[in-house]
Write a protein that holds these residues in place. Structure first.
Motif, PDB file in Angstrom:
ATOM      1  N   GLY A  15      18.212   5.881  18.946  1.00 48.21           N
ATOM      2  CA  GLY A  15      18.428   6.389  17.599  1.00 48.21           C
ATOM      3  C   GLY A  15      17.872   7.784  17.384  1.00 48.21           C
ATOM      4  N   ASP A  85      21.539  10.143  17.611  1.00 44.39           N
ATOM      5  CA  ASP A  85      21.814   8.713  17.699  1.00 44.39           C
ATOM      6  C   ASP A  85      21.852   8.271  19.172  1.00 44.39           C
ATOM      7  N   GLU A  87      21.343   6.491  22.708  1.00 44.12           N
ATOM      8  CA  GLU A  87      21.382   5.101  23.133  1.00 44.12           C
ATOM      9  C   GLU A  87      20.775   4.987  24.537  1.00 44.12           C
TER      10      GLU A  87
END
Length: 122
Positions: A15, A85, A87
């Motif tokens: 995130g 964002d 991952e």
């Protein structure tokens, strides 16, 4: 001597965000296409993003669209990869490349950097 030097990698939580930089030296890169690739452990190097010499055309692998942004500053001979964002699947060594675009629009790559590690923890 042509050099591409990546920086900005590191460890980040899922995130989170990172911005990679690639500083080019040894010649003028303002007419080159620039790109970012990555290689995860046990996998082949894959294309991530590319930008044409003007910055007006960008391309991304589907898995990063909407999360990563490639940009360039020709006055500084530098290309950036803003990653948001993040991952765990984005964990890889990220490489910068310089090259061009053929008449058909496909990219080709002439110079490569040494890479910077990006690790995303879950």
């Amino acid at each position: 001597q042509v050099q591409l030097v990546e920086s900005g990698g590191g460890l980040v939580q899922a995130g989170g965000s990172l911005r990679l930089s690639c500083a080019a030296s040894g010649r003028t890169f303002s007419r080159d296409a620039m790109g970012w690739f990555r290689q995860a452990p046990g996998k082949e190097r894959e294309f991530v993003a590319a930008i044409d010499w003007s910055g007006g055309i960008t391309n991304y692998v589907n898995s990063v669209k909407g999360r990563f942004t490639i940009s360039r500053d020709n006055a500084k001979n530098t290309v950036y990869l803003q990653m948001t964002d993040l991952e765990p699947e984005d964990t890889a060594v990220y490489y910068c490349a310089a090259g061009g675009r053929s008449g058909t629009g496909s990219y080709y790559w002439k110079n490569w950097g040494q890479g910077t590690q990006v690790t995303v923890s879950s």
